[in-house]
Design an enzyme around this catalytic site. Structure first.
Site, short mmCIF file in Angstrom:
data_model
loop_
_atom_site.label_atom_id
_atom_site.label_comp_id
_atom_site.label_asym_id
_atom_site.label_seq_id
_atom_site.Cartn_x
_atom_site.Cartn_y
_atom_site.Cartn_z
N CYS A 1 10.72 23.12 42.87
CA CYS A 1 12.12 23.04 42.46
C CYS A 1 12.21 22.05 41.32
O CYS A 1 11.83 20.89 41.46
CB CYS A 1 12.97 22.59 43.64
N THR B 1 19.18 17.46 45.69
CA THR B 1 17.98 17.82 44.96
C THR B 1 17.99 17.14 43.60
O THR B 1 18.88 17.38 42.80
CB THR B 1 17.95 19.35 44.79
#
Lengths: 493, 493, 493, 493
Positions: free
Chosen positions: A100, A191
């Site tokens: 990611c 994130t």
């Protein structure tokens, strides 16, 4: 102001006074921390690739606000073509990092806040859209990474915001001042928050009138006073701390990051406020951000999937099983599933349409369908990868064993490392180290630190599966479908 | 000689001089090593439960060789009822440990070697069956744990044993002496090898006449000269080394173990040999062991599944989501899948039949069907568990953070631990610690060290999926089914 | 009184004055009607097989009521072995008929009513159990086929019995008389009702106290005054009326049957009443019958599956594709799914236990798991069969075309039949007719009249999928599973 | 020359002397035959919708050959937008007819032949592209329906064209003459052949040099001398012949059609030849046609799926079960699957690119992924529809019963029709007839004549599943994916 390089980006992080807590204490030099650094490298890749001529078309765009060349991650999508390029850029980065790369949440937040503030201003005469444009121009010009922060800790899922025993479980306005507001609460599962220059905060769900203090959106620098992060731990995370760690990491350079971001009475100046109590726009903003982010998964996870398919194929070759028909069939199935995800990412982009503010929004139904598939297929891809890899993926001795020169006092008089290299040899012409490397890559993505990003994030990122089902029901236009059936079945009523 | 307790078992391990290598060097006190100990505790549970009256019926049996009471793990199954009790015992242990308790490989090997040696002796006039009975009586009487060791490293999968560039990639006879044989090679992925008193070695696949040196079965003590193990590493394994580790382990007490077992010119005396070159019985032995072991998975993994279902239900309760209809439906689906596996375990037992030697063998077709389902459903059970758990399972700060008293210098003047406990609170009345505990349990089984046992072992243990498909094809009696179709469709030919 | 043969059974139907309506009018000679007869042949097979020595063990039993030899279809299961033999008998008949042979509903009703009446009598001092035993002895002695009739039309699913706008939508007591009761209502979807000598009626769902008139169970002959049936139509049903029909039927001899059975004020004498207002036993009776019948599907549909697998394999052979690896893999998958169903049928039998009345009941959880799988796997089996068969299965000209001698006036001067036989030739050595036969068999079972039995009945027979899920939730003992998880995760509360 | 209306189209069919055989004899007035007419109505819908202003954008296009307005079904796609509109047009028609409307094969053939002939001419100096353009302009101007005919009977699948025992099992050139060629053979499973004005023939698979006579493409009128069709029968087809048939048909107006088209020495003039022995272009042509046609399924079947979802929702409403959470969830799942198919149709269009000839081709990988999903999801959609519908869908008496005034001589003195209407009543306010209608619609599409189009055609149309898997393997670029994995795992070689 030019586009930053990866190195410039990393250096720019050092200039911030971001407060990071890890394993119970403050981590000053978090930029160089072995557990954190791989996730920074991922973001850095979004900068570096923008300088490569072959990727320029995907990685950069012309700002509709300034006419200047910008990184596409800070772009407002102005066409279906832009939406499609977004997905392709994400697939590219997934292929390069197998992780990611964290910068999508900001991009998706920009596009959602842009159109929502426009409509809010139209209705309420507020000034949020101009505020936001100024903020975004600054982001574009300085080529910043921004955490689009949505998910609150939420406490008891059975209760709405205002009914929680602790109001801080949802981020809210605690005080309104002439020059700004004081906010309090937290954003969980963030994130890339630590790797961001700025935080663009949005509500986490629809807000009713009595809960209007929870309808708040704004931006603050990541080192704003009162703001700090606590790092989330991942499976196998401390392997990164092992001396000389390389092979056992599976993916040495890249990785993901999640953190809890706490706002302990953070001041937000007026010009950084994008929503402030207009509760009826909270749900709109959530839905749009979620929509864009559900589209994103049709790009990034597909790119990671490409690497997994390649790794599984290599593992089979290294095992000497690459030509077995059932292996080939499993690779086809993995490809089929992965490309189905991609198709969904492309389709919701291609069916996008302009908002009142002028930027483009994905097709909501198809974006939710995209994400719903992402909650399923990566799990099956991983299952097939584990099938192809073989059990050695999880029973192999450590890298230290493979490198150990400690002698084993038996007849052959070989060292631990020699035994490992001898007995885990695969197909002729393949080094045992390379076989180890590909199996450790697969281990990491199937049940190690990267599984967090590829599996659990595929499940819950951009909303858990049930959230998509609710949207699919709402967008599916069932009444119209009933009429089609009546027409054909000859039902008049 | 009485049945050992768990503690006696653990002490008995210390009496062996088993050679264990871990992280590149010899580990002397491996019995107390934090990474290894949980797997020993699992085996110990197979001893302790045999002393609990409520479990006596499942956990113990009467030896058909001696008439003495023995632990069922060293029993020869003498009826369908015995086969069924075996599965129930395994489910029980899965429920108690949520791990692989390792003692099944020995039990499955006993039953396979017993009937195969009988038939080999019938054909070739060998003395293996008597050898084996003496060995087994000793195992029963001393209540030993035995590693049924089958899987060779195998090298290049595209080549048979004799064509490998290194002959040691398959265990083989290197020398025949008057009093015994010298063997050389290794067994990989050995579950519980270190925790075993003895190793019962079998061939890994069918053997052709020219490869007869690979057709060898025997038993040696785990500390036989020339024998040593190299420990396999697992995801998140070093969490067990973290000071005060508890919650982050997910399952503090229990765990699994795999190792590479090397035989560097190990001497096997004649009375411990059970197959020695009779190549046509190698395949028979493999098939039978695999069959028993494929049945086993219909018990042990079902027990682990029970715990996962319970944990997911708790996680939902703690999140305040326990009453949502989609959560309830997912728990039903998990139960349905888990009980389908159990049904397969029971059915292949219930349809078992006696071998020529007198012990009972499972129905081969149904045992393979059982295992084939085990390569699928645990993955879906885990996927659903991750769905129910929510993303916090993988983004939560470490246990050290939750316990940290380091103050965060912001307005509230709280410590890191206080912030964690405040912001990760769930439903009212649930402590944050308990919520953490259940999420860490799920993390561990979904993508931590226990995922090795619940997922990858479900895939590859007792043979990879394709191995079962080949057996299903062979056992499916397709010609008879074609005839049924011809009869009904009116085809005469 | 000996066991009837198939022919005797068929003749016995003629002695009844059963009232059958078909295509809008009364059908007097329904026994010989081409649409109905195949379903009669199926029931006849349950008689004929009982006379074959090789099947005697499965097909017959010794009555626990009389000690006489009876057809197993009228047996009370007195052991786990009996429950297992039941499933094997059903698989056998599925293999012989590839259809629903209809006699199971009676058998399942016998076993459910037997134990429920016993418990009702114990609680209420009623005399139903004795009534029922007398009835059952008569059934056994006269070797009768009985329709176990449960499902009411139900009207609006959102409303309970008493709230329907028309009370007749649920069968109920309309009048109590000294010598019996008058009942009114209907039973829908009745498999084999017309082919039954007697109807054994049960309530369709749990009944509350105020709705006690719906809690009624009794038996009446199929030609009782006031009772009549309206035949249900099936896909492709009228092919059976086509002159010379053979190949196009797919399964010429056997087929299924469903009908609406109407009770228009039917009198039931006291000695034939088995429940009459004791509402708390209605739910018990429903659950038990459903449980037995959900077990049944783990036998009958597996037998049909065997024929489908054989037919698909033949179709592949006839197409010249039998050796393709993907074809073989699909046949393996079909076998795997089919044997999984069988495993569930066997497991719920093997785990059965005695009721208070002495007959054996299946394990309720596993029986529901069995049926839940039956609502899924036959659909996948059929999908794979259609895949293997190829499109010709649904595009092939009619049997009449294949047999037509009408000349086509083109260069070759061939007849329609000659063209068909020439152009639809398959692998060498296979007649086009045989290829047609097997494709028509598959067409019939995939999307013709037999699809009613193999697909939709698999879905809804013995209760729709959601009914099983409710039972799985209830039987899954989730609280115990939560405790297991707490123990392992270290949660004390 | 204007676009035809549906009625004009139907009349135009009468002007052809098409030779049709049905049930063993020649059918002169096939246009009005009840079994055939519904399929003609479907094609007519492609004409009628082109006249509706709201659908003009999808249904019509501007010819790139003439600049004239044409029906999109005869259009060469000149952009990604055109490819997308094609899919949307197909979804529209699926929604209106719930059937196969047959005109796509021609459209897909036009686009494949256009680009292939261009490249063949470039390589071999042939004249096929000009031939084809003239043919297509005529088709466009006269608004013709054309059968794009590809699939040969194929005989023994294990043998190539030239090795069949009968050469006619693959269509081939039997004679070359100065003014044209004579061809011989057949095309099987031809959807809409009878309803087409012209046949555009293509090879069925790649052709090797020695088999060059099988590499032939051309167009002939449907009534060319030597050409005739034999009609394929479908499940429940003769219901259409029942007097007054309406409700039991499920879909009274529309339906599908397949036939065997025989070429018994048909003459093709030179100007209608598009490939004649250039064997290396046979495979290209097949792949392109298949690609376009695999895209098509992402439109047409999605439209049919819309109607099925609507019908299932109606059935639930009529049953009084529309609000049950499991019903709603199943409708969501159906929608999700259906929109995933649509996403694939859109994505392969959106990723299309121009051919050398100038028209646009879909993305080959994604088109194959699209079709592969179509071989799965419609089966699951149908399964869920059967679940929601309930068993009555297949056990309901015939329409004739519902309308019968024949009295049943029981207490109530009602007619058969009155009983049916009374006892099959559903939710209040819903007529029993409407409930019947929607259930019969579902029966027809799940296991009646429309199941041919929705299920089996989804499986085998445009190539069976394995054909797509081969293409996915070929297009998946596995070597590049391996390199991605090497880069990340640190493998240099």
């Amino acid at each position: 102001m030019a586009l930053m390089t990866g190195i410039e980006y990393i250096e720019s992080l050092r200039e911030l006074d971001t407060q990071v807590y890890l394993f119970g204490r403050k981590e000053s030099n978090w930029v160089d921390h072995p557990i954190i650094r791989p996730s920074i490298n991922c973001v850095a890749a979004t900068y570096d690739l923008a300088h490569e001529p072959e990727h320029e078309d995907l990685m950069t765009a012309t700002s509709c606000l300034t006419g200047r060349k910008i990184n596409r991650f800070s772009h407002l999508h102005m066409s279906q073509g832009d939406l499609i390029k977004k997905v392709k850029m994400q697939r590219l980065l997934g292929r390069k990092t197998a992780s990611c790369f964290q910068r999508c949440v900001g991009m998706d937040a920009f596009n959602a806040v842009f159109s929502t503030t426009y409509e809010c201003d139209q209705k309420y005469g507020t000034y949020y859209h101009e505020n936001f444009k100024k903020f975004l121009i600054d982001v574009q010009d300085r080529d910043l990474t921004v955490d689009g922060a949505m998910t609150d800790p939420k406490g008891d899922r059975g209760k709405s915001q205002g009914l929680q025993s602790d109001p801080d479980l949802f981020l809210h306005i605690v005080e309104r001042k002439p020059d700004g507001i004081i906010v309090r609460g937290a954003k969980a599962h963030q994130t890339g928050s630590i790797n961001s220059h700025e935080h663009l905060v949005m509500p986490t769900q629809a807000v009713s009138e009595e809960d209007a203090v929870f309808a708040v959106s704004f931006a603050v620098p990541s080192d704003a006073p009162g703001l700090f992060m606590i790092y989330g731990r991942q499976a196998s995370d401390t392997r990164k701390l092992e001396p000389g760690a390389d092979i056992d990491l599976g993916n040495k350079k890249y990785g993901g990051q999640e953190a809890l971001v706490v706002f302990d009475n953070v001041f937000v100046p007026n010009e950084r406020i994008f929503l402030c109590g207009e509760h009826d726009f909270a749900g709109v903003l959530v839905e749009r951000f979620a929509g864009y982010h559900r589209q994103s998964y049709g790009g990034c996870k597909v790119g990671v999937g490409d690497v997994i398919i390649g790794a599984a194929a290599l593992a089979a070759d290294y095992n000497g099983a690459g030509k077995a028909s059932h292996i080939k069939d499993k690779l086809i199935e993995m490809t089929h599933l992965n490309e189905t995800l991609y198709s969904c990412g492309i389709a919701c982009s291609c069916e996008g349409c302009p908002t009142a503010a002028g930027n483009y929004q994905i097709d909501m139904l198809l974006a939710n369908v995209c994400k719903q598939n992402v909650t399923r297929f990566p799990y099956e891809i991983v299952r097939l990868a584990e099938d192809i890899a073989g059990g050695l993926m999880v029973t192999m001795p450590s890298e230290i064993d493979f490198k150990s020169s400690v002698k084993v006092p038996t007849a052959s008089d070989l060292s631990v490392g020699e035994w490992c290299n001898k007995l885990f040899a695969g197909a002729d012409g393949v080094t045992t180290e390379n076989r180890m490397r590909i199996l450790r890559f697969l281990e990491n993505i199937c049940l190690g630190s990267s599984a967090v990003g590829y599996r659990t994030e595929s499940m819950h990122g951009a909303g858990s599966p049930q959230a998509q089902r609710i949207m699919i029901a709402r967008q599916g236009d069932i009444e119209n479908k009933k009429q089609l059936a009546k027409d054909i079945a000859g039902i008049k009523d």
